[in-house]
Write an enzyme that holds these catalytic residues in place. Sequence first.
Site, short mmCIF file in Angstrom:
data_model
loop_
_atom_site.label_atom_id
_atom_site.label_comp_id
_atom_site.label_asym_id
_atom_site.label_seq_id
_atom_site.Cartn_x
_atom_site.Cartn_y
_atom_site.Cartn_z
N CYS A 1 -0.52 4.35 2.23
CA CYS A 1 -0.59 4.31 3.70
C CYS A 1 -0.25 2.91 4.19
CB CYS A 1 -1.96 4.78 4.20
SG CYS A 1 -3.37 4.05 3.35
N SER A 2 -1.22 2.20 4.75
CA SER A 2 -0.91 0.87 5.27
C SER A 2 -2.12 -0.05 5.16
CB SER A 2 -0.44 0.96 6.71
OG SER A 2 -1.44 1.61 7.49
N CYS A 3 -2.90 0.07 4.08
CA CYS A 3 -4.06 -0.81 3.88
C CYS A 3 -3.59 -2.26 3.94
CB CYS A 3 -4.70 -0.55 2.52
SG CYS A 3 -5.39 1.10 2.38
N CYS B 1 0.89 -1.17 0.00
CA CYS B 1 0.00 0.00 0.00
C CYS B 1 0.92 1.21 0.00
CB CYS B 1 -0.91 0.01 1.22
SG CYS B 1 -1.85 1.56 1.36
#
Lengths: 94, 194
Positions: B102-104, B99
């Site tokens: 961000c940090s999906c 991702c």
Amino acid sequence: MSGLLSPGTKVRVRDDWPETRGPCHIRTPHYLRGAEGVVEKHLGAFPNPEDLAFARPASRLNLYHVRFVPQAIWPDAGGEALVVELYETWLEAA
Amino acid sequence: MSEVLETPSDRLLAAVRQLLTDKGVVSREEISERIQATDAATPAQGARMVAKAWVDPAFRARMLADGAKAAEELGIPMRGMPPLGVLEDTAEEHNLVVCTLCSCYPRAVLGYPPFWFKSAAYRARAVRDPRGLLREFGTELPQAVKLRVVDSTADYRWMVLPLRPAGTEGWSEEQLAAVVREGDMIGVTFPKVS
């Protein structure tokens, strides 16, 4: 682009930079702006995150998996395919 | 007598919980239920799905069509979670998930992401130098195998369904699940039989 796009449709990611115009929330990575790709799959329709982030009424947008050739983005890139989720409002005909 | 140390974030959390329940947005029970589901989410859940897909072709087809439904079949709570997409590795093509924004991460089936998944280095290199990145994880991808990098940018969460390793013929689902690690379902490593 509106209307349902079928797999194989050539598209270009809009070369647009809303972040230069004010506060916004965008799910289209910088590195793809202006890049050309091919629709791989329709993933469904989801409320527009650009509105959701500001608690505005959000219309549902078609979301696609679009495939890119990494070397067209970075000449030194590795890998054979780069697949990214993109909303229809970011795609134009290529 | 011991004094409980309360941080500002604890007070904020308590206030938000109180408001949510006072206003009837969610009940205390629903909050507890969600906390339990979050704590129960570990890579072992995703590993159970992978193992079942390896032995049950019908389940595999359902999992590729709709990861969330397949997870629910195995009793993994998916209510309120984003859709789960499953990326099928083949002998010709390997998938890697990142991702960049961000940090999906598919937390419902893999739990909390490993620290490096959120690092700027991983996010930048996974899209530009994925083969070099895999080598640092000790994964040598044969040149003949295509590498497909999936940048998780929007509403879906993605997990990789890796290839079943050789030497596991006749194994039970439990034995198979035990060899599937977190990184195998992100795509930085392959399941290995030691």
